[in-house]
Design a protein around this motif. Structure first.
Motif, PDB file in Angstrom:
ATOM      1  N   TRP A  48       0.846  -1.196   0.000  1.00  0.00           N
ATOM      2  CA  TRP A  48       0.000   0.000   0.000  1.00  0.00           C
ATOM      3  C   TRP A  48       0.871   1.231   0.000  1.00  0.00           C
ATOM      4  N   CYS A  49       0.561   2.165  -0.847  1.00  0.00           N
ATOM      5  CA  CYS A  49       1.341   3.390  -0.939  1.00  0.00           C
ATOM      6  C   CYS A  49       0.894   4.390   0.131  1.00  0.00           C
ATOM      7  N   ASP A  50       1.597   5.486   0.209  1.00  0.00           N
ATOM      8  CA  ASP A  50       1.294   6.502   1.216  1.00  0.00           C
ATOM      9  C   ASP A  50       0.470   7.665   0.679  1.00  0.00           C
ATOM     10  N   ARG A  51       0.039   7.591  -0.564  1.00  0.00           N
ATOM     11  CA  ARG A  51      -0.743   8.681  -1.147  1.00  0.00           C
ATOM     12  C   ARG A  51      -2.116   8.757  -0.489  1.00  0.00           C
ATOM     13  N   GLN A  52      -2.608   9.963  -0.294  1.00  0.00           N
ATOM     14  CA  GLN A  52      -3.933  10.152   0.279  1.00  0.00           C
ATOM     15  C   GLN A  52      -5.025  10.123  -0.780  1.00  0.00           C
ATOM     16  N   PHE A  53      -4.723  10.611  -2.009  1.00  0.00           N
ATOM     17  CA  PHE A  53      -5.741  10.641  -3.063  1.00  0.00           C
ATOM     18  C   PHE A  53      -5.043  10.555  -4.411  1.00  0.00           C
ATOM     19  N   TRP A  54      -5.620   9.825  -5.325  1.00  0.00           N
ATOM     20  CA  TRP A  54      -5.071   9.686  -6.668  1.00  0.00           C
ATOM     21  C   TRP A  54      -6.107  10.142  -7.673  1.00  0.00           C
ATOM     22  N   THR A  55      -5.701  10.890  -8.676  1.00  0.00           N
ATOM     23  CA  THR A  55      -6.598  11.239  -9.772  1.00  0.00           C
ATOM     24  C   THR A  55      -6.547  10.108 -10.789  1.00  0.00           C
ATOM     25  N   LEU A 109      -5.020  -2.201  -8.124  1.00  0.00           N
ATOM     26  CA  LEU A 109      -3.976  -1.233  -8.434  1.00  0.00           C
ATOM     27  C   LEU A 109      -3.011  -1.020  -7.278  1.00  0.00           C
ATOM     28  N   GLY A 110      -3.286  -1.650  -6.136  1.00  0.00           N
ATOM     29  CA  GLY A 110      -2.401  -1.525  -4.989  1.00  0.00           C
ATOM     30  C   GLY A 110      -2.524  -0.207  -4.260  1.00  0.00           C
ATOM     31  N   MET A 111      -3.672   0.407  -4.352  1.00  0.00           N
ATOM     32  CA  MET A 111      -3.879   1.709  -3.726  1.00  0.00           C
ATOM     33  C   MET A 111      -4.501   1.530  -2.347  1.00  0.00           C
ATOM     34  N   LYS A 112      -3.847   2.103  -1.352  1.00  0.00           N
ATOM     35  CA  LYS A 112      -4.286   1.875   0.033  1.00  0.00           C
ATOM     36  C   LYS A 112      -5.697   2.388   0.299  1.00  0.00           C
ATOM     37  N   GLU A 113      -6.167   3.329  -0.498  1.00  0.00           N
ATOM     38  CA  GLU A 113      -7.522   3.829  -0.316  1.00  0.00           C
ATOM     39  C   GLU A 113      -8.551   2.722  -0.447  1.00  0.00           C
ATOM     40  N   GLU A 155     -14.851   1.711   3.820  1.00  0.00           N
ATOM     41  CA  GLU A 155     -15.343   3.027   4.245  1.00  0.00           C
ATOM     42  C   GLU A 155     -14.698   4.143   3.427  1.00  0.00           C
ATOM     43  N   ASN A 156     -13.425   4.001   3.101  1.00  0.00           N
ATOM     44  CA  ASN A 156     -12.753   5.001   2.248  1.00  0.00           C
ATOM     45  C   ASN A 156     -13.410   5.061   0.875  1.00  0.00           C
ATOM     46  N   CYS A 157     -13.749   3.909   0.338  1.00  0.00           N
ATOM     47  CA  CYS A 157     -14.393   3.855  -0.976  1.00  0.00           C
ATOM     48  C   CYS A 157     -15.775   4.493  -0.928  1.00  0.00           C
ATOM     49  N   LYS A 158     -16.489   4.279   0.152  1.00  0.00           N
ATOM     50  CA  LYS A 158     -17.805   4.911   0.307  1.00  0.00           C
ATOM     51  C   LYS A 158     -17.675   6.422   0.340  1.00  0.00           C
ATOM     52  N   LYS A 159     -16.630   6.924   0.998  1.00  0.00           N
ATOM     53  CA  LYS A 159     -16.400   8.372   1.053  1.00  0.00           C
ATOM     54  C   LYS A 159     -16.081   8.920  -0.332  1.00  0.00           C
ATOM     55  N   MET A 160     -15.268   8.184  -1.086  1.00  0.00           N
ATOM     56  CA  MET A 160     -14.945   8.624  -2.446  1.00  0.00           C
ATOM     57  C   MET A 160     -16.198   8.679  -3.308  1.00  0.00           C
ATOM     58  N   ILE A 161     -17.027   7.648  -3.187  1.00  0.00           N
ATOM     59  CA  ILE A 161     -18.286   7.610  -3.946  1.00  0.00           C
ATOM     60  C   ILE A 161     -19.148   8.809  -3.562  1.00  0.00           C
ATOM     61  N   LYS A 162     -19.262   9.058  -2.277  1.00  0.00           N
ATOM     62  CA  LYS A 162     -20.118  10.146  -1.788  1.00  0.00           C
ATOM     63  C   LYS A 162     -19.682  11.506  -2.337  1.00  0.00           C
ATOM     64  N   THR A 163     -18.390  11.688  -2.543  1.00  0.00           N
ATOM     65  CA  THR A 163     -17.866  12.944  -3.056  1.00  0.00           C
ATOM     66  C   THR A 163     -18.464  13.308  -4.413  1.00  0.00           C
ATOM     67  N   PHE A 164     -18.704  12.304  -5.262  1.00  0.00           N
ATOM     68  CA  PHE A 164     -19.195  12.567  -6.616  1.00  0.00           C
ATOM     69  C   PHE A 164     -20.609  12.058  -6.864  1.00  0.00           C
TER      70      PHE A 164
END
Length: 112
Positions: A7-14, A70-74, A79-88
Motif C-alpha cells: 500500500w502506498c502513502d498517497r492520500q488521493f489519486w486522480t 492497483l495496490g492503492m491503500k484507499e 469506508e474510504n471507498c464509500k467516502k470517495m463515492i459520496k464525493t461525486f
C-alpha cells in the motif's frame, strides 16, 4: 513493479495518476488515457472497468476492487471507498452513474 500487494502513502489519486502501476488494470487504464483529454468512448471504457456487474453504476465494492488491484491503500478499507463515492454522488443513491463519472473525469482533466 506492480504494487498490488503493498500500500502506498498517497492520500488521493486522480485517474491520470492511477497509470503508474505495472499491473494489467493499470496498463488498460493507461491505454484509455493516451490523449490529454479522453474521448467519451474512452471514458465509457474506463467506467466499464469499474462497473464489474455491468448494472450502469459503480458502487463502493466495485471501486474497492479496482483500487485494491492497483495496490492503492484507499481501497483497503471499504469506508474510504464509500467516502470517495459520496464525493461525486450527486443524486445521493450511494453509487456513481455514468453521468457522475463523466463529471468526475472532466474535473480531473481541468485540474491537470
Amino acid at each position: 513493479a506492480c504494487r498490488t500487494k503493498t500500500w502506498c502513502d498517497r492520500q488521493f489519486w486522480t485517474p491520470t495518476e492511477i497509470v503508474g502501476c505495472e499491473c494489467a488494470y493499470s496498463r488498460e487504464l493507461s491505454r484509455l488515457f493516451e490523449e490529454k483529454e479522453p474521448s467519451l468512448e474512452e471514458v465509457k471504457d474506463a467506467f466499464d472497468v469499474f462497473d464489474e456487474n455491468k448494472d450502469g453504476f459503480i458502487d463502493a465494492l466495485e471501486l474497492q476492487r479496482v483500487l485494491c488491484i492497483l495496490g492503492m491503500k484507499e481501497g483497503f478499507q471499504l469506508e474510504n471507498c464509500k467516502k470517495m463515492i459520496k464525493t461525486f454522488d450527486e443524486n445521493g443513491d450511494g453509487s456513481i452513474d455514468f453521468k457522475e463519472f463523466v463529471k468526475f473525469m472532466e474535473s480531473s482533466f481541468v485540474e491537470s
